[in-house]
Design a protein around this motif. Structure first.
Motif, short mmCIF file in Angstrom:
data_model
loop_
_atom_site.label_atom_id
_atom_site.label_comp_id
_atom_site.label_asym_id
_atom_site.label_seq_id
_atom_site.Cartn_x
_atom_site.Cartn_y
_atom_site.Cartn_z
N LEU A 123 6.59 0.53 6.20
CA LEU A 123 5.63 0.85 7.25
C LEU A 123 5.33 2.35 7.29
O LEU A 123 4.21 2.76 7.61
CB LEU A 123 6.16 0.37 8.60
CG LEU A 123 6.23 -1.16 8.76
CD1 LEU A 123 6.95 -1.53 10.05
CD2 LEU A 123 4.84 -1.77 8.71
N SER A 124 6.32 3.18 6.99
CA SER A 124 6.08 4.62 6.90
C SER A 124 5.09 4.91 5.76
O SER A 124 4.20 5.76 5.90
CB SER A 124 7.39 5.37 6.65
OG SER A 124 8.23 5.31 7.77
N ALA A 125 5.26 4.19 4.65
CA ALA A 125 4.34 4.37 3.53
C ALA A 125 2.93 3.95 3.92
O ALA A 125 1.95 4.59 3.51
CB ALA A 125 4.84 3.56 2.33
N LEU A 126 2.80 2.88 4.69
CA LEU A 126 1.47 2.45 5.15
C LEU A 126 0.85 3.47 6.09
O LEU A 126 -0.36 3.72 6.04
CB LEU A 126 1.58 1.09 5.83
CG LEU A 126 1.78 -0.12 4.90
CD1 LEU A 126 1.98 -1.40 5.72
CD2 LEU A 126 0.59 -0.27 3.95
N ASN A 127 1.67 4.07 6.96
CA ASN A 127 1.17 5.13 7.82
C ASN A 127 0.69 6.32 7.00
O ASN A 127 -0.34 6.93 7.30
CB ASN A 127 2.26 5.56 8.80
CG ASN A 127 2.28 4.73 10.05
OD1 ASN A 127 1.46 4.89 10.95
ND2 ASN A 127 3.24 3.81 10.12
N LEU A 128 1.46 6.65 5.97
CA LEU A 128 1.05 7.74 5.07
C LEU A 128 -0.30 7.42 4.45
O LEU A 128 -1.20 8.27 4.40
CB LEU A 128 2.11 7.92 3.99
CG LEU A 128 1.98 9.10 3.02
CD1 LEU A 128 3.34 9.43 2.41
CD2 LEU A 128 1.00 8.80 1.87
N LEU A 129 -0.45 6.17 3.97
CA LEU A 129 -1.70 5.76 3.36
C LEU A 129 -2.87 5.83 4.35
O LEU A 129 -3.96 6.30 4.00
CB LEU A 129 -1.57 4.35 2.81
CG LEU A 129 -2.81 3.76 2.12
CD1 LEU A 129 -3.18 4.59 0.89
CD2 LEU A 129 -2.55 2.30 1.72
#
Length: 340
Positions: A123-129
């Motif tokens: 989910l952190s990676a999705l927020n980054l994206l």
């Protein structure tokens, strides 16, 4: 004035809730003895931890003899011992009818490959994206779609550069959040916390520049310098003197409180065309932050309150950057009319 950075409070607030204290799990003598024995003997229960073997490697690849490789091996030994001892202790507690407890400030999560908190990391990676896509679309808007000043060929929007910096700091903060949730070690923890504090400090600077409508560069420097010096000193203090979670919490709360009061006062005095997007993000972010207050153990070993907070910020991030783009359009249109 425009309604820009109110939302910076929403997206940076959650980073400050990572300020942790000593936990019951890592104070448990049974757990501590298990970790100590594991790091010494490389065995915990019926499991062998390969990284903890103490024999000297005489033959093998060249890198196995390097000091850096030895440090990496010892680090993996520590991480693996903590994880397996934690899971063994939690199974013992479950059989005794006891509730889960935190270890080193975090709930006992089930690992997936190298991911210590797989759901939070994803989910952190999705927020980054989402921040990257939002910032990239904002960049294209202000530089290629909106009118530019005839003399300089630069955007009319006075805060273009400030939002670029904010976007890059947000991407950086979520990147280290992803890494930290993937592999929780001292280095990744410090990088995660430092990035969060840097983002929060910059959001404070940006909020003051926007609410006071500061456009002159010299005045911006005067506003920014004291806060920048304070935030830099605080980050150095955490990394090189004392990583004090309690003190970090107080600093973060102070910066958030200033932003909150500033934007509450300013918000009541303006009527931005995209104010409904702003209100949705502010109210949604405030409700989502309750997940950090009313914490609970991970469901099925994966989804805890912090992971759900990460999930809630994904749609809010989309609205956030949508508001910033609307703000740029509104200000550009207004300035173009005045220039004619």
């Amino acid at each position: 004035m425009n309604r820009g950075t109110w939302i910076s409070f929403v997206f940076t607030f959650a980073f400050l809730v990572q300020c942790l204290s000593a936990s019951p799990g890592d104070r448990d003598p049974i757990y501590r003895n298990c970790v100590s024995q594991c790091e010494t003997e490389g065995i915990t229960g019926d499991m062998t931890i390969p990284h903890c073997k103490n024999e000297t490697i005489k033959d093998g690849a060249w890198y196995t003899k390097e000091p850096l490789y030895e440090q990496w091996r010892q680090l993996n030994c520590k991480v693996d011992c903590r994880y397996h001892c934690m899971m063994q202790r939690e199974e013992e507690r479950r059989l005794q009818g006891l509730d889960p407890v935190k270890y080193h400030g975090k709930w006992p999560f089930l690992r997936v490959f190298v991911f210590q908190e797989p759901l939070s990391a994803a989910l952190s990676a999705l927020n980054l994206l989402m921040h990257f896509i939002g910032w990239l679309s904002y960049f294209k808007l202000v530089h290629y779609k909106l009118p530019l000043r005839p003399q300089t060929k630069r955007p009319y929007y006075e805060y273009t550069g400030l939002w670029h910096i904010y976007g890059l700091l947000s991407i950086n903060a979520w990147f280290w959040s992803t890494i930290f949730h993937t592999r929780d070690i001292d280095l990744t923890e410090k990088l995660d916390y430092s990035s969060a504090v840097a983002l929060l400090g910059y959001a404070l600077i940006l909020s003051l520049l926007r609410t006071f409508n500061v456009k002159i560069e010299a005045a911006r420097v005067m506003f920014s310098a004291p806060i920048l010096a304070f935030v830099t000193t605080h980050i150095l203090y955490l990394n090189f003197y004392d990583f004090d979670y309690g003190w970090n919490m107080k600093v973060c709360l102070l910066m958030v409180a200033i932003q909150l009061i500033t934007w509450l006062v300013w918000g009541g005095l303006t009527r931005h065309p995209a104010r409904f997007k702003l209100w949705t993000v502010v109210i949604g972010g405030a409700l989502a932050s309750l997940l950090e207050i009313f914490d609970f153990p991970p469901y099925e070993g994966y989804a805890d309150a912090h992971a759900l907070w990460h999930a809630s910020t994904i749609p809010l991030t989309y609205l956030w950057w949508s508001f910033i783009k609307d703000d740029a359009k509104f200000r550009t249109s207004d300035l173009v009319k005045k220039a004619k």
